[in-house]
Design a protein around this motif. Structure first.
Motif, PDB file in Angstrom:
ATOM      1  N   LYS A 177       0.500  -7.494  27.516  1.00 50.28           N
ATOM      2  CA  LYS A 177       0.754  -8.495  28.536  1.00 50.28           C
ATOM      3  C   LYS A 177       1.809  -7.909  29.429  1.00 50.28           C
ATOM      4  O   LYS A 177       1.398  -8.326  30.672  1.00 50.28           O
ATOM      5  CB  LYS A 177       1.121  -9.835  27.899  1.00 50.28           C
ATOM      6  N   GLU A 219     -10.959 -12.467  21.569  1.00 56.47           N
ATOM      7  CA  GLU A 219     -10.020 -13.806  21.698  1.00 56.47           C
ATOM      8  C   GLU A 219      -9.905 -14.397  20.220  1.00 56.47           C
ATOM      9  O   GLU A 219     -10.734 -14.577  19.415  1.00 56.47           O
ATOM     10  CB  GLU A 219     -10.696 -14.756  22.702  1.00 56.47           C
ATOM     11  N   THR A 240      -1.379 -19.796  22.790  1.00 53.93           N
ATOM     12  CA  THR A 240      -2.725 -19.522  23.618  1.00 53.93           C
ATOM     13  C   THR A 240      -3.408 -18.600  22.960  1.00 53.93           C
ATOM     14  O   THR A 240      -2.926 -17.614  22.122  1.00 53.93           O
ATOM     15  CB  THR A 240      -2.378 -19.203  25.146  1.00 53.93           C
ATOM     16  N   SER A 280      -6.380 -15.191  23.558  1.00 52.56           N
ATOM     17  CA  SER A 280      -6.584 -14.214  24.475  1.00 52.56           C
ATOM     18  C   SER A 280      -6.966 -12.993  23.749  1.00 52.56           C
ATOM     19  O   SER A 280      -6.947 -12.611  22.465  1.00 52.56           O
ATOM     20  CB  SER A 280      -5.104 -13.770  25.260  1.00 52.56           C
ATOM     21  N   GLU A 326      -2.411 -13.767  19.179  1.00 50.66           N
ATOM     22  CA  GLU A 326      -3.178 -14.435  20.410  1.00 50.66           C
ATOM     23  C   GLU A 326      -4.933 -14.230  20.036  1.00 50.66           C
ATOM     24  O   GLU A 326      -5.615 -14.933  20.433  1.00 50.66           O
ATOM     25  CB  GLU A 326      -2.832 -14.494  21.686  1.00 50.66           C
ATOM     26  N   SER A 327      -5.035 -13.104  19.585  1.00 53.16           N
ATOM     27  CA  SER A 327      -6.263 -12.356  19.524  1.00 53.16           C
ATOM     28  C   SER A 327      -6.821 -12.788  18.127  1.00 53.16           C
ATOM     29  O   SER A 327      -6.079 -13.150  17.312  1.00 53.16           O
ATOM     30  CB  SER A 327      -6.306 -10.781  19.582  1.00 53.16           C
TER      31      SER A 327
END
Length: 506
Positions: free
Chosen positions: A73, A93, A112, A114, A408-409
């Motif tokens: 990120k 994701e 979140t 991602s 997040e994955s």
């Protein structure tokens, strides 16, 4: 102030950062996670290397996943050594689940989901971007150290490299190197002695055996062209995310020699090619070496010294290296001393030796007025870890028990069809799938030997033809020459004079 307030004040001060940073999770005190007390790691210190340790099943894999996501990120590419095949899910994701929501609500950190850009790489026949390097790129010093050669044997390797350089013969793969060894001890022996000095066949025999040992671990697949270009590890996608490059190593767990050979060559190549960065705002690349004990257990003393030296120097190039293993004691002390960030998951104490190892591990961490480190090491839950890092000023941060944030994955591996989907879209797979076998030492020397044999055969034929073309003597000539030879021989003359002397006396 209360103990809790003292603790929060110490953690916030120790982990405060004015620049770019990533968040690993929230602090824990007396077994309870605290809201808004985050463990923040400055990006500018991530080239100071680190350790992620802990027993099997304590959450190391998910910690590496979280770390890699946060780096990606921030636009920092990652290179991950995937020994067990656990990390490929980072390409897809994740899924928000109740236990994840609960975990993040305890530390007051939004969650979140991602997916992240991924390249799948391979040292073997597995599908993915093929990683190769030539023998010439290793150079005589590094190649000798990989083979664990003594000074005498290393000097012969240096002669081989010099001879090939002088004769413009590329050393691309192990086949080339073996061919040169055979040549300098057989057909080219006199040439080598005349220009480079005498070489012992016992020494070349030892070197050859070492190469065969390396071949038996699959190294012939690694050596060759096309050579992998380091710049292809530094890519950023269209969203500004750094690529997560995953080297799939599930089929070389029993080949530590090949693994250590690759790792050392990769580190050396990165160090040679990358420019000096100094105190940059963030690293250029971060490497995670899973099951790091596979490197160190099989490494010779000389190889360990080489690894320690590279680890010490490579951080000035903006490269961070993170070793992942079960126990910090798996890492040599010289390397361990170079690691600025330490993330320690739980250890298990089943035996007296285990308890002693835990005490030694606790001694590697800063003392804390809030924790009994040796006791905490055995009571940490899954997804919890002790953390100590370097502040922006380069000073060690306080030791803090941390509830790690969730990935997040996807927290699972990719299916075979998903792997094929990633590879089919990869530009690097197409680039490195081509196997180049240009003319090198093997072909040049084979041609040279064949030409020499042809010339020798032609001379032999010419001599035989000349001999047959001469007039052949008749039988009478042969008998006459034989009689003349006898009549003129010293023995015959002495005998004849003896007979005449006896006849005259009579």
């Amino acid at each position: 102030m209360s103990k809790k307030e003292d603790f929060q004040s110490a953690i916030k001060a120790g982990y405060a950062t004015k620049g770019e940073h990533l968040i690993l999770g929230g602090a824990i005190l007396d077994g309870e996670p605290l809201a808004d007390t985050f463990v923040q790691i400055p990006l500018k210190t991530l080239n100071r290397h680190g350790l992620i340790a802990g027993a099997t099943g304590t959450g190391k894999t998910k910690t590496i996943q979280v770390f890699s996501e946060q780096l990606s990120k921030a636009g920092i590419p990652v290179l991950m050594m995937d020994i067990k095949g656990d990390f490929s899910g980072i390409a897809k994701e994740g899924e928000e689940k109740p236990f994840i929501t609960e975990r993040h609500s305890k530390i007051n950190l939004p969650y979140t989901t991602s997916a992240f850009p991924v390249e799948l790489l391979s040292l073997s026949e597995q599908s993915g971007v093929r990683l190769r390097a030539t023998v010439s790129e290793f150079g005589p010093v590094l190649f000798s150290r990989i083979l664990d050669l003594n000074d005498t044997q290393s000097s012969v390797v240096a002669v081989i490299f010099k001879y090939c350089d002088d004769k413009k013969m590329p050393l691309l793969d192990l086949k080339d190197f073996k061919k040169v060894i055979h040549y300098i001890t057989e057909e080219g022996k006199e040439e080598i002695i005349a220009h480079y000095g005498k070489i012992s066949t016992a020494t070349t025999g030892t070197i050859l055996r070492k190469i065969i040992e390396l071949e038996q671990q699959g190294a012939e697949v690694f050596f060759g062209e096309r050579s992998f270009e380091i710049d292809d590890l530094m890519r950023i996608d269209e969203n500004g995310y750094g690529y997560v490059n995953i080297i799939r190593l599930t089929d070389i767990q029993d080949k530590p020699k090949l693994f250590s050979t690759f790792m050392l060559s990769l580190l050396a190549e990165i160090y040679q090619q990358m420019p000096e960065k100094g105190d940059a705002g963030q690293p250029e690349l971060v490497l995670f070496i899973d099951e790091a004990h596979l490197i160190f257990n099989e490494a010779s003393k000389v190889l360990l010294e080489q690894i320690e030296s590279i680890v010490k120097l490579i951080r000035s190039k903006g490269i961070g290296i993170y070793f992942v293993t079960q126990n910090p004691m798996d890492i040599p002390s010289g390397v361990l001393a170079q690691l600025g960030l330490k993330i320690q998951h739980a250890l298990r104490a089943f035996t007296a030796n285990d308890r002693q190892a835990i005490k030694k591990t606790a001694d590697n961490y800063p003392t804390s007025e809030f924790y009994k480190t040796d006791e905490l090491l055995t009571s940490l839950g899954i997804g919890e870890a002790l953390v100590t890092a370097l502040s922006e000023k380069g000073t060690p941060t306080p030791l803090v028990a941390t509830m790690m944030r969730a990935p997040e994955s996807r927290m699972d591996i990719l299916s075979e069809s998903e792997i094929q989907e990633i590879n089919s879209k990869s530009k690097l797979v197409k680039k490195y799938s081509e196997l180049i076998d240009r003319e090198s030492a093997y072909e040049i020397l084979t041609k040279k030997i064949n030409e020499a044999e042809t010339v020798a055969e032609e001379k032999k034929t010419e001599t035989e033809t000349t001999r047959q073309a001469k007039p052949q003597p008749s039988t009478a000539d042969v008998v006459g020459k034989s009689v003349l030879k006898v009549l003129t021989s010293a023995t015959f003359i002495r005998g004849a004079f003896g007979i005449l002397s006896k006849m005259l006396k009579k």
